[in-house]
Write a protein that holds these residues in place. Structure first.
Motif, PDB file in Angstrom:
ATOM      1  N   SER A  67       0.837  -1.199   0.000  1.00 25.67           N
ATOM      2  CA  SER A  67       0.000   0.000   0.000  1.00 25.67           C
ATOM      3  C   SER A  67       0.875   1.254   0.000  1.00 25.67           C
ATOM      4  O   SER A  67       0.573   2.233  -0.691  1.00 25.67           O
ATOM      5  CB  SER A  67      -0.909  -0.024   1.221  1.00 25.67           C
ATOM      6  OG  SER A  67      -1.591   1.189   1.341  1.00 25.67           O
ATOM      7  N   VAL A  70       2.233   1.996  -3.470  1.00 23.91           N
ATOM      8  CA  VAL A  70       1.262   2.672  -4.342  1.00 23.91           C
ATOM      9  C   VAL A  70       1.234   4.171  -4.030  1.00 23.91           C
ATOM     10  O   VAL A  70       1.270   5.009  -4.936  1.00 23.91           O
ATOM     11  CB  VAL A  70      -0.144   2.042  -4.177  1.00 23.91           C
ATOM     12  CG1 VAL A  70      -1.197   2.872  -4.881  1.00 23.91           C
ATOM     13  CG2 VAL A  70      -0.143   0.612  -4.690  1.00 23.91           C
ATOM     14  N   SER A  73       4.435   5.823  -5.138  1.00 22.16           N
ATOM     15  CA  SER A  73       4.471   5.917  -6.598  1.00 22.16           C
ATOM     16  C   SER A  73       3.675   7.123  -7.086  1.00 22.16           C
ATOM     17  O   SER A  73       4.130   7.864  -7.961  1.00 22.16           O
ATOM     18  CB  SER A  73       3.913   4.632  -7.203  1.00 22.16           C
ATOM     19  OG  SER A  73       3.868   4.730  -8.599  1.00 22.16           O
TER      20      SER A  73
END
Length: 157
Positions: A67, A70, A73
């Protein structure tokens, strides 16, 4: 001979016009430094998580790390775009300064082009700042999520 003082005066006015964009370059340069530092910290966090994912760890830790990947990113992408836009702004402001001097030396009316370049520079800077604000929002939302999780965990004790 009497034309030289008017040329110097005219050049002095062009230099005065170029000073404001140069101050803007200083500010955008400082912003690029901040953005680069944030990107470096995001990359460091990626490396830390990458090492943790390679280790044997409970599934809950692995899910939390994925998580985080993500979220990091998304943040990295926003900072990347902010850096591209700030660099574009920097280049456009440099072109404004060059156009001022080239227009003066070649006695060409470049003021409409200078206006367009400056507007484009401001729009790219505004968009870059928007990306930066969005990245900060994502970063602080992670803190809020951790706070909520901690409060839930604390409530179980």
């Amino acid at each position: 001979m009497s034309d030289i003082p008017s040329q110097v005066s005219s050049l002095a006015q062009i230099i005065q016009l170029a000073v404001a964009p140069v101050f803007l370059l200083t500010s955008v340069g400082a912003l690029l430094g901040v953005l680069s530092s944030r990107l470096a910290r995001i990359i460091d966090a990626f490396h830390r998580i990458e090492k943790e994912l390679l280790e044997e760890s409970p599934m809950s830790d692995r899910i939390r790390n994925l998580s985080s990947v993500v979220s990091l990113s998304r943040r990295a992408k926003l900072i990347h775009w902010a850096i591209i836009l700030c660099t574009t702004c920097y280049l456009l402001v440099c072109l404004v300064v060059v156009a001022l001097f080239v227009g003066h030396e070649l006695q060409v009316d470049v003021y409409a082009k200078i206006g367009g370049l400056f507007i484009a520079a401001m729009l790219t800077l505004i968009t870059a700042l928007g990306c930066y604000l969005r990245e900060i929002t994502l970063a602080t939302s992670v803190i809020e999520n951790l706070k909520r999780s901690a409060l839930r965990f604390d409530g179980r004790l």
